[in-house]
Design an enzyme around this catalytic site. Structure first.
Site, PDB file in Angstrom:
ATOM      1  N   SER A   1       0.669  -1.183   0.085  1.00 57.63           N
ATOM      2  CA  SER A   1       0.022   0.247  -0.150  1.00 57.63           C
ATOM      3  C   SER A   1       0.687   1.369   0.071  1.00 57.63           C
ATOM      4  O   SER A   1       2.053   1.295   0.510  1.00 57.63           O
ATOM      5  CB  SER A   1      -1.067   0.067   1.002  1.00 57.63           C
ATOM      6  OG  SER A   1      -1.853  -0.898   1.223  1.00 57.63           O
ATOM      7  N   GLN A   2       0.127   2.324  -0.704  1.00 56.34           N
ATOM      8  CA  GLN A   2       0.911   3.617  -0.474  1.00 56.34           C
ATOM      9  C   GLN A   2       0.966   3.985   1.084  1.00 56.34           C
ATOM     10  O   GLN A   2       0.256   3.864   1.835  1.00 56.34           O
ATOM     11  CB  GLN A   2      -0.080   4.455  -1.310  1.00 56.34           C
ATOM     12  CG  GLN A   2       0.377   6.047  -1.077  1.00 56.34           C
ATOM     13  CD  GLN A   2      -0.791   6.983  -1.814  1.00 56.34           C
ATOM     14  OE1 GLN A   2      -1.890   6.401  -2.001  1.00 56.34           O
ATOM     15  NE2 GLN A   2      -0.777   8.180  -1.647  1.00 56.34           N
TER      16      GLN A   2
END
Length: 215
Positions: A66-67
């Site tokens: 994930s970011q």
């Protein structure tokens, strides 16, 4: 072989944490966790040079790491305290799990993709983290270890699995992206009693789907 930590990586993490602060991440514990966890160690070799960009990248089994903003945002919403018992659904690369472990030592994480479970187990151990990991179906949670003070789901579904709400302690919080394939609303659930919870939405995100079973 994953790249070792360096002063350059540490400086990049400081810049990343400062960047996340400008985007609205204000919890000092979360920002410090971002500074401490070597995200490059959780990346596919092809993308290590981009490790401290605020972007998501592919990992094995068609999943993503994930970011950093998303990791920090979900963690901040949970408002984890140092003695909280936390359940994570979707270990993935192990990065989010490591961030949680910088805040509390009691983290239970479930991964349904065997290749991800095995690599995360090895990586987290090598980095000195000690979560409780399980290869299994996240929909079912971890009933023998329930209840949990906080539950974090790192994949999307149209609704929150009932078994997970059952395993949340009264007064606890659950965070999950809820919605269809193209966009979801980050949803915070605050459990008031066995029959009542407060739901609130906190912006749009895009996550991989939460899948049932182990195959």
């Amino acid at each position: 072989m994953q790249a070792s930590d360096t002063h350059i990586y540490k400086a990049q993490r400081q810049i990343l944490a400062n960047n996340l602060k400008t985007k609205g991440i204000t919890d000092k514990r979360v920002l410090e966790a971002i500074r401490q966890v070597p995200r490059h160690a959780f990346m596919d070799e092809r993308y290590i040079r981009f490790a401290y960009q605020d972007d998501a990248f592919p990992i094995a089994a068609g999943q993503t790491i994930s970011q950093p903003y998303t990791v920090a945002f979900q963690t901040q919403l949970l408002d984890i305290q140092k003695d909280d018992k936390v359940l994570e659904i979707g270990t993935g690369s192990g990065y989010q799990c490591a961030v949680l472990l910088e805040i509390t030592s009691s983290v239970f994480s479930i991964e349904r993709q065997e290749i991800l479970y095995e690599s995360a187990f090895k990586r987290l151990k090598e980095l000195g983290y000690s979560p409780h990991l399980r290869y299994g179906d996240g929909h079912e949670g971890w009933p023998e270890e329930a209840p949990f003070d906080k539950i974090l789901i790192t994949a999307a579904a149209h609704e929150i699995p009932p078994r997970l709400l059952e395993q949340l302690t009264i007064g606890g919080k659950l965070v999950m992206p809820v919605g269809g394939a193209n966009t979801q609303k980050m949803t915070l659930v605050e459990k008031i009693s066995d029959t009542e919870s407060i739901f609130s939405e906190h912006g749009g995100f895009v996550f991989v789907p939460l899948l049932k079973g182990k195959v």
